[in-house]
Design an enzyme around this catalytic site. Structure first.
Site, PDB file in Angstrom:
ATOM      1  CB  ALA A  21     -11.328  34.402 -29.263  1.00 22.17           C
ATOM      2  CB  THR A  62       2.519  42.094 -22.935  1.00 22.22           C
ATOM      3  OG1 THR A  62       1.164  41.956 -22.532  1.00 22.22           O
ATOM      4  CG2 THR A  62       2.879  43.561 -23.088  1.00 22.22           C
ATOM      5  CE1 TYR A 103      -1.819  42.180 -14.826  1.00 18.82           C
ATOM      6  CE2 TYR A 103      -1.317  43.963 -13.307  1.00 18.82           C
ATOM      7  CZ  TYR A 103      -1.045  43.270 -14.464  1.00 18.82           C
ATOM      8  OH  TYR A 103       0.001  43.653 -15.265  1.00 18.82           O
ATOM      9  N   GLY A 145      -5.133  37.015 -27.514  1.00 16.66           N
ATOM     10  CA  GLY A 145      -3.807  36.405 -27.427  1.00 16.66           C
ATOM     11  C   GLY A 145      -3.584  35.418 -26.300  1.00 16.66           C
ATOM     12  CD  GLU A 161       5.725  19.616 -25.291  1.00 23.70           C
ATOM     13  OE1 GLU A 161       6.656  19.307 -24.513  1.00 23.70           O
ATOM     14  OE2 GLU A 161       4.619  19.048 -25.308  1.00 23.70           O
ATOM     15  CE  LYS A 164       1.272  37.838 -23.788  1.00 27.32           C
ATOM     16  NZ  LYS A 164       0.551  37.297 -22.643  1.00 27.32           N
ATOM     17  CB  SER A 191       3.592  46.901 -18.568  1.00 26.08           C
ATOM     18  OG  SER A 191       4.275  45.763 -18.080  1.00 26.08           O
ATOM     19  NE  ARG A 203     -15.870  43.025 -30.263  1.00 24.07           N
ATOM     20  CZ  ARG A 203     -15.158  44.123 -30.077  1.00 24.07           C
ATOM     21  NH1 ARG A 203     -15.726  45.206 -29.581  1.00 24.07           N
ATOM     22  NH2 ARG A 203     -13.867  44.148 -30.349  1.00 24.07           N
TER      23      ARG A 203
END
Ligand code: ATR
Length: 264
Positions: A126, A61, A211, A128, A77, A65, A14, A150
């Site tokens: 699909a 993370t 990244y 987090g 919200e 999450k 991280s 997948r």
């Protein structure tokens, strides 16, 4: 001295401590920001630490999450809509979960100056972060969102929450203006995504949420075929910037020094 933490599993790669501690120092704030590799059993205690003010804020993370939600008193919200929390703080005696990934992604797209309105988008994955990306894309007024994963079951679950998205089979070819890799494929250098880059048409935009590495195979191949590419570094910086501002009530600077920190 205030104490902040990012939790995840794995967490060693991280960049959040590097970025937050840079801004803490630049703004002369008395705080520390550490990382912790957590397990499911640890989540309750971590939130208790926020409740009892041993911790002043937490970033969450992969893969917590969603799991963290049941330990919180209130959701913003954005968190409610996405069922995803990446930023936690205490206010009015309540431990609140917020999501800065949605706005982080929106700002990152605006930063690229890509004219996304009315474009057709393909999302790969699909996991987090995907519900946040879908909400951001809807806010940005794209015309169509197609998604493949997948494990088909997970894509189906997203369709139950976001009925307007179209689900495709993993590896199926389809029309798109912009393709977003939101899978963890690419974290390892050898990972490959089965997309037919030659047949996608010209001048598409390939965006990778990853990244580090700076350029995944997904982006490398797209570049070779003369498509536009962008990695997830600005999304990462903007989501961190939003958390930082929320916690410290200070807007840190996003400049080349900060961008270079994340590009190493
Ligand atoms: P989580 O699923 O726990 O939220 P994530 O890192 O947010 O974790 O998501 C991982 C994503 O990368 C998922 O879409 C995952 O697909 P599955 O749902 O089928 O697991 C995808 N992914 C990881 N490894 C993959 C691989 N080898 N091939 C294709 N997709 C992969």
């Amino acid at each position: 001295m205030k104490n902040f933490l990012v939790i995840g599993n794995p967490i060693e790669h991280s960049f959040s401590p590097k970025l937050h501690n840079h801004w803490i120092k630049k703004n002369n704030i008395k705080a520390t920001y550490k990382k912790l590799e957590a397990n499911l059993d640890d989540l309750k205690n971590i939130i208790d630490d926020v409740r009892e003010e041993r911790l002043d804020g937490v970033n969450v993370t992969v893969p917590f999450k969603n799991e963290i939600i049941k330990h919180l008193d209130e959701l913003s919200e954005e968190s409610r809509k996405s069922l995803s929390v990446n930023t936690i703080y205490k206010v009015n005696n309540k431990v609140v979960g917020h999501n800065t990934d949605i706005t982080g992604f929106e700002l990152a797209i605006r930063y690229t100056k890509y004219d996304i309105q009315n474009r057709e988008i393909l999302i790969l994955g699909a996991g987090g972060v995907v519900s946040s990306i879908i909400i951001a894309l809807q806010n940005l007024k794209v015309s169509k969102i197609r998604l493949m994963n997948r494990t088909a079951e997970k894509a189906k679950k997203l369709k139950e929450r976001f009925s307007e998205i179209e689900i495709l089979n993993w590896g199926e070819s389809c029309k798109f203006d912009m393709a977003i890799n939101a899978t963890s494929l690419g974290l390892n250098k050898v990972d490959n995504i089965n997309l037919n880059y030659e047949e996608t048409g010209e001048e598409k935009f390939f965006y990778d949420v990853i990244y580090n590495p700076i350029e995944t195979e997904f982006l490398k191949k797209a570049k070779k075929n003369f498509h536009r590419t962008e990695n997830g570094k600005m999304m990462f910086i903007y989501q961190a910037h939003l958390s930082f501002t929320l916690w410290h009530k200070v807007m840190p600077e996003i400049n080349d020094e900060v961008i270079n920190l994340i590009s190493k």
